[in-house]
Enzyme design. Sequence first.
Site, short mmCIF file in Angstrom:
data_model
loop_
_atom_site.label_atom_id
_atom_site.label_comp_id
_atom_site.label_asym_id
_atom_site.label_seq_id
_atom_site.Cartn_x
_atom_site.Cartn_y
_atom_site.Cartn_z
CE LYS A 53 74.93 40.00 8.10
NZ LYS A 53 74.59 38.73 7.47
CD GLN A 97 75.75 35.64 6.03
OE1 GLN A 97 75.41 36.38 6.94
NE2 GLN A 97 75.64 35.99 4.77
CG ASP A 120 68.25 37.04 7.85
OD1 ASP A 120 68.63 38.12 7.36
OD2 ASP A 120 69.00 36.06 8.01
N1 GUN Z 1 73.20 35.81 2.53
C1 GUN Z 1 73.09 36.81 1.64
N2 GUN Z 1 72.25 37.76 2.09
C2 GUN Z 1 71.81 37.34 3.30
C3 GUN Z 1 70.93 37.90 4.26
O1 GUN Z 1 70.34 38.96 4.11
N3 GUN Z 1 70.76 37.16 5.39
C4 GUN Z 1 71.37 35.97 5.58
N4 GUN Z 1 71.11 35.32 6.70
N5 GUN Z 1 72.18 35.43 4.71
C5 GUN Z 1 72.41 36.11 3.58
#
Ligand code: GUN
Length: 291
Positions: A53, A97, A120
């Site tokens: 990211k 996350q 998200d």
């Molecule tokens: N963990 C697995 N996929 C995701 C996602 O799309 N966003 C976040 N924040 N955590 C994750």
Amino acid sequence: MAAVIDGNKIAQNIRNEVRQSALEFKEKTGIVPGLAVVLVGEDPASQVYVGKKAKACAEVGFLSREYKLPAETSEAKLLSLINDLNKDHLIHGILVQLPLPEQISTEKIIAAIDPHKDVDGFHPYNVGGLVTGSPLFIPCTPRGIMELIARTGIDLKGKEAVVVGRSNIVGKPIALLLLAQHATVTICHSRTKDLPSVTRRADVLIAAIGKPQMIKANMVKEGAVVIDVGVNRLENGKLAGDVDFNEVAPKASYITPVPGGVGPMTIAMLMKNTLDAARNKVSKSKLRNNF
Ligand code: GUN
């Protein structure tokens, strides 16, 4: 034999578009979109995602900040960080996350994020918006899948779509997005009876189960579009999807590979959502100035 949908290439195109739009946005407003990524603990897969990211932010010209907190961080401490980020004018998107350590309530943390910074799309406000058709943000993986389908030129109107998996991150939101594009949608899960008879109905099959190579040729209709959301680490260290690619590819019309299919789209869509967050903030303040 299926055409393989190249997620790496489509995601690169999207990142190029976002970089160009961010540049124009900065020239017009002086604002650089900013993303805060919060990681609690040392889960190796999460560390890889968070690194990707930050790299994507640098590529598209965004400000990116990483907050790496120890696994024993308290819920109160994380809530206080989110509170600070909600008020931070340089930050337009906040991503915590998942999964979080067990002393922290994921629900409470997601609800604490300002819905206007919820890139998200997990906040109940945005989940509700997705149900009724007007969210501020669509979750990144489902949005990425829809973009893959659209950019491949697949029309969903009237098609039978079958989603295997009912997670909040993928299964449920992708079902709603397919429905919004006029597909007839079925959601299957671990208690579905005679799963192959349901998946064989699919013109578009979305596999988001988390079980390596579970979708076999006998579960797929001739000519189906097969989208594989699974990222499973095999004992030999290799990555495998939820679809048995070698078995299914000869039967499908289109198929996504793992890696290089849905995965890179998730991060491209996070960049798009962050740009949208910065843009929305400007249009909101314009409204305030006009009235
Ligand atoms: N963990 C697995 N996929 C995701 C996602 O799309 N966003 C976040 N924040 N955590 C994750």
